[in-house]
Design a protein around this motif. Structure first.
Motif, PDB file in Angstrom:
ATOM      1  N   LEU A  15      21.069 104.358 134.568  1.00  0.00           N
ATOM      2  CA  LEU A  15      21.600 103.169 133.908  1.00  0.00           C
ATOM      3  C   LEU A  15      22.164 102.183 134.929  1.00  0.00           C
ATOM      4  O   LEU A  15      22.804 102.581 135.898  1.00  0.00           O
ATOM      5  CB  LEU A  15      22.714 103.564 132.937  1.00  0.00           C
ATOM      6  CG  LEU A  15      22.324 104.532 131.819  1.00  0.00           C
ATOM      7  CD1 LEU A  15      23.577 105.083 131.140  1.00  0.00           C
ATOM      8  CD2 LEU A  15      21.429 103.836 130.802  1.00  0.00           C
ATOM      9  N   GLY A  16      21.938 100.900 134.676  1.00  0.00           N
ATOM     10  CA  GLY A  16      22.553  99.865 135.500  1.00  0.00           C
ATOM     11  C   GLY A  16      21.665  99.397 136.635  1.00  0.00           C
ATOM     12  O   GLY A  16      20.738 100.084 137.064  1.00  0.00           O
TER      13      GLY A  16
ATOM     14  N   PRO B 194      19.854  95.838 132.257  1.00  0.00           N
ATOM     15  CA  PRO B 194      20.655  96.774 133.044  1.00  0.00           C
ATOM     16  C   PRO B 194      22.086  96.273 133.217  1.00  0.00           C
ATOM     17  O   PRO B 194      22.315  95.088 133.467  1.00  0.00           O
ATOM     18  CB  PRO B 194      19.927  96.833 134.392  1.00  0.00           C
ATOM     19  CG  PRO B 194      18.538  96.357 134.107  1.00  0.00           C
ATOM     20  CD  PRO B 194      18.680  95.343 133.017  1.00  0.00           C
ATOM     21  N   SER B 195      23.039  97.168 133.090  1.00  0.00           N
ATOM     22  CA  SER B 195      24.436  96.830 133.318  1.00  0.00           C
ATOM     23  C   SER B 195      24.653  96.424 134.771  1.00  0.00           C
ATOM     24  O   SER B 195      23.999  96.943 135.688  1.00  0.00           O
ATOM     25  CB  SER B 195      25.316  98.041 132.998  1.00  0.00           C
ATOM     26  OG  SER B 195      26.646  97.829 133.428  1.00  0.00           O
TER      27      SER B 195
ATOM     28  N   THR C 266      23.706  95.771 126.972  1.00  0.00           N
ATOM     29  CA  THR C 266      23.447  96.488 128.215  1.00  0.00           C
ATOM     30  C   THR C 266      22.977  97.909 127.931  1.00  0.00           C
ATOM     31  O   THR C 266      23.242  98.487 126.877  1.00  0.00           O
ATOM     32  CB  THR C 266      24.709  96.554 129.096  1.00  0.00           C
ATOM     33  OG1 THR C 266      25.762  97.203 128.371  1.00  0.00           O
ATOM     34  CG2 THR C 266      25.146  95.160 129.510  1.00  0.00           C
ATOM     35  N   ASP C 267      22.278  98.454 128.920  1.00  0.00           N
ATOM     36  CA  ASP C 267      21.725  99.799 128.758  1.00  0.00           C
ATOM     37  C   ASP C 267      22.814 100.854 128.590  1.00  0.00           C
ATOM     38  O   ASP C 267      22.708 101.751 127.752  1.00  0.00           O
ATOM     39  CB  ASP C 267      20.794 100.149 129.917  1.00  0.00           C
ATOM     40  CG  ASP C 267      21.388  99.922 131.307  1.00  0.00           C
ATOM     41  OD1 ASP C 267      22.581  99.561 131.410  1.00  0.00           O
ATOM     42  OD2 ASP C 267      20.646 100.106 132.295  1.00  0.00           O
TER      43      ASP C 267
ATOM     44  N   ASN D 281      12.290 100.810 131.711  1.00  0.00           N
ATOM     45  CA  ASN D 281      13.295 101.818 132.018  1.00  0.00           C
ATOM     46  C   ASN D 281      13.899 102.274 130.696  1.00  0.00           C
ATOM     47  O   ASN D 281      14.627 101.532 130.039  1.00  0.00           O
ATOM     48  CB  ASN D 281      14.378 101.245 132.933  1.00  0.00           C
ATOM     49  CG  ASN D 281      15.397 102.308 133.318  1.00  0.00           C
ATOM     50  OD1 ASN D 281      15.096 103.495 133.341  1.00  0.00           O
ATOM     51  ND2 ASN D 281      16.611 101.877 133.631  1.00  0.00           N
ATOM     52  N   VAL D 282      13.567 103.502 130.314  1.00  0.00           N
ATOM     53  CA  VAL D 282      13.965 104.045 129.013  1.00  0.00           C
ATOM     54  C   VAL D 282      15.041 105.097 129.221  1.00  0.00           C
ATOM     55  O   VAL D 282      14.866 106.034 130.017  1.00  0.00           O
ATOM     56  CB  VAL D 282      12.747 104.671 128.294  1.00  0.00           C
ATOM     57  CG1 VAL D 282      13.162 105.233 126.936  1.00  0.00           C
ATOM     58  CG2 VAL D 282      11.631 103.648 128.140  1.00  0.00           C
ATOM     59  N   ASN D 283      16.161 104.937 128.546  1.00  0.00           N
ATOM     60  CA  ASN D 283      17.234 105.921 128.579  1.00  0.00           C
ATOM     61  C   ASN D 283      17.541 106.347 127.157  1.00  0.00           C
ATOM     62  O   ASN D 283      17.694 105.498 126.273  1.00  0.00           O
ATOM     63  CB  ASN D 283      18.481 105.342 129.237  1.00  0.00           C
ATOM     64  CG  ASN D 283      18.364 105.296 130.747  1.00  0.00           C
ATOM     65  OD1 ASN D 283      18.644 106.278 131.432  1.00  0.00           O
ATOM     66  ND2 ASN D 283      17.935 104.160 131.280  1.00  0.00           N
ATOM     67  N   VAL D 284      17.635 107.653 126.948  1.00  0.00           N
ATOM     68  CA  VAL D 284      17.820 108.173 125.596  1.00  0.00           C
ATOM     69  C   VAL D 284      19.037 109.080 125.531  1.00  0.00           C
ATOM     70  O   VAL D 284      19.401 109.723 126.529  1.00  0.00           O
ATOM     71  CB  VAL D 284      16.570 108.955 125.117  1.00  0.00           C
ATOM     72  CG1 VAL D 284      15.327 108.108 125.201  1.00  0.00           C
ATOM     73  CG2 VAL D 284      16.389 110.233 125.928  1.00  0.00           C
ATOM     74  N   PRO D 285      19.679 109.150 124.373  1.00  0.00           N
ATOM     75  CA  PRO D 285      20.744 110.142 124.192  1.00  0.00           C
ATOM     76  C   PRO D 285      20.131 111.521 123.954  1.00  0.00           C
ATOM     77  O   PRO D 285      18.934 111.649 123.680  1.00  0.00           O
ATOM     78  CB  PRO D 285      21.479 109.637 122.950  1.00  0.00           C
ATOM     79  CG  PRO D 285      20.437 108.885 122.181  1.00  0.00           C
ATOM     80  CD  PRO D 285      19.504 108.283 123.202  1.00  0.00           C
TER      81      PRO D 285
END
Length: 275
Positions: free
Chosen positions: A102-103, A195-196, A231-232, A177-181
Motif C-alpha cells: 500500500l502507498g 496510492p496513499s 486511498t488504497d 495494484n490490487v490489495n485485498v482484505p
C-alpha cells in the motif's frame, strides 16, 4: 492485447514470496480454470527486493512450472523471453503476496509490484495482488495462512484477469495494484483508489548498528486511520478491495525553470548550444 479471449488467455504467473508459497498456489489453481498459466517464480522468498535484476540465474523444473534462483523481475524477463510458449502471454499476474503493498513508497520496493512494472516494459499488462493481514505486532513471517484465506484475492484477481483486457482497462493503465482484505464470509466491494502518500520511515543508531523503522503500519486502526478517502490504505483497512490503476515507466514533466538553469550553466561554462 486488449482483445484477448478468456478461453485462449495466456497468463504468466509469478510472485516474490517464492514458488512454494500458499498464495501463488491458490492463484495458480484458480486462474488455470479459465486460462493457460505458466508459472515462473523465485525459488526462495524475495520480498522487498524491488526491481533488482541478475545477470545470470539457475532455473529448475517445478510442478507448477519453473523456479528461478532470482528475483521477481528476473522471473518476468525470463518468463516473457525464454520460458513461455511461442506467443507472448496476454497478461502477467504477480501474487498473491502475503502482506499488503500500500502507498506510493512501496511501489519501487515491493517485489510483487516490481514484477508488474517489469511486464510493463515488455508492453504486457499486469495485475499485482497482495493481501492485507492485520498482525497486531506479530511478525508477518510467523502468520500461518491457509488456502481459504486467499478466497477474496482469488475472486477479484480471477475476475480482473478474465475481464480487464477485453474491457480496455489496460489502454489507460500499465498495471493494476490490487490489495485485498483477508477473506471473511461475504465478498468485499471494490474501490478504485490512488496510492496513499504516507511515508513514515525513520532510523535510530544503537552503537555500531542502525535500526530502520517503517512506522506506517503502526497507524492502521480503522478508527484513527489518517489516510483520506480514496486511498488504497483506507479502502483496505475498512474492508474494501483496493484497485489502483498505475502507469510505468513513470513520465516526467517539462520544467521551464530547469531549462533556465541549464541555459545559465551553458553561459557560465562558455558552452555554445544550437538553442
Amino acid at each position: 492485447m486488449g482483445d484477448a479471449d478468456a478461453a485462449d488467455l495466456e497468463i504468466l504467473l509469478t510472485n516474490d514470496d517464492g514458488i512454494d508459497s500458499t498464495g501463488i498456489r491458490a492463484l495458480h489453481d484458480a486462474l488455470s480454470a479459465f486460462a493457460d498459466v505458466t508459472v515462473v517464480a523465485p525459488a526462495n522468498d524475495q520480498s522487498a527486493c524491488g526491481r533488482s535484476i541478475s545477470h545470470e540465474v539457475d532455473v529448475y523444473d517445478h510442478e507448477l512450472g519453473f523456479a528461478l534462483d532470482g528475483t521477481p523481475a528476473d522471473c518476468v524477463v525470463a518468463g516473457l523471453s525464454a520460458l513461455t510458449p511461442e506467443t507472448v502471454p496476454d497478461l502477467v499476474v504477480a501474487g498473491c503476496n502475503e502482506g499488503a503493498n500500500l502507498g506510493e513508497y512501496v511501489l519501487g520496493r515491493s517485489g510483487t509490484i516490481s514484477a508488474a512494472v517489469e511486464a510493463a516494459f515488455f508492453d504486457v499488462p499486469a495485475i499485482a495482488t497482495s493481501m492485507y493481514v492485520p498482525v497486531d505486532g506479530t511478525p508477518l513471517s510467523e502468520v500461518d495462512l491457509e488456502p481459504e484465506d486467499y478466497a477474496e484475492a482469488i475472486r477479484v484477481t480471477s475476475y480482473l484477469a478474465e475481464t480487464a483486457l477485453e474491457a480496455g482497462v489496460f489502454d489507460h493503465a500499465a498495471y493494476l495494484n490490487v490489495n485485498v482484505p483477508l477473506a471473511d464470509g461475504e465478498p468485499a466491494p471494490v474501490e478504485i483508489t490512488r496510492p496513499s502518500k504516507r511515508y513514515e520511515m525513520d532510523a535510530e543508531r544503537e552503537g555500531d548498528r542502525i535500526h530502520m523503522h517503517d512506522r506506517v503500519w503502526e497507524s492502521m486502526d480503522p478508527e484513527t486511520l489518517p489516510d483520506p478517502e480514496g486511498t488504497d490504505r483506507r479502502a483496505v483497512v475498512e474492508g474494501r478491495i483496493s484497485v489502483s490503476p498505475l502507469t510505468a515507466p513513470h513520465s516526467t514533466n517539462h520544467h521551464e525553470l530547469l531549462e533556465e538553469l541549464a541555459d545559465g550553466y551553458h553561459e557560465s561554462r562558455g558552452i555554445e548550444t544550437d538553442g
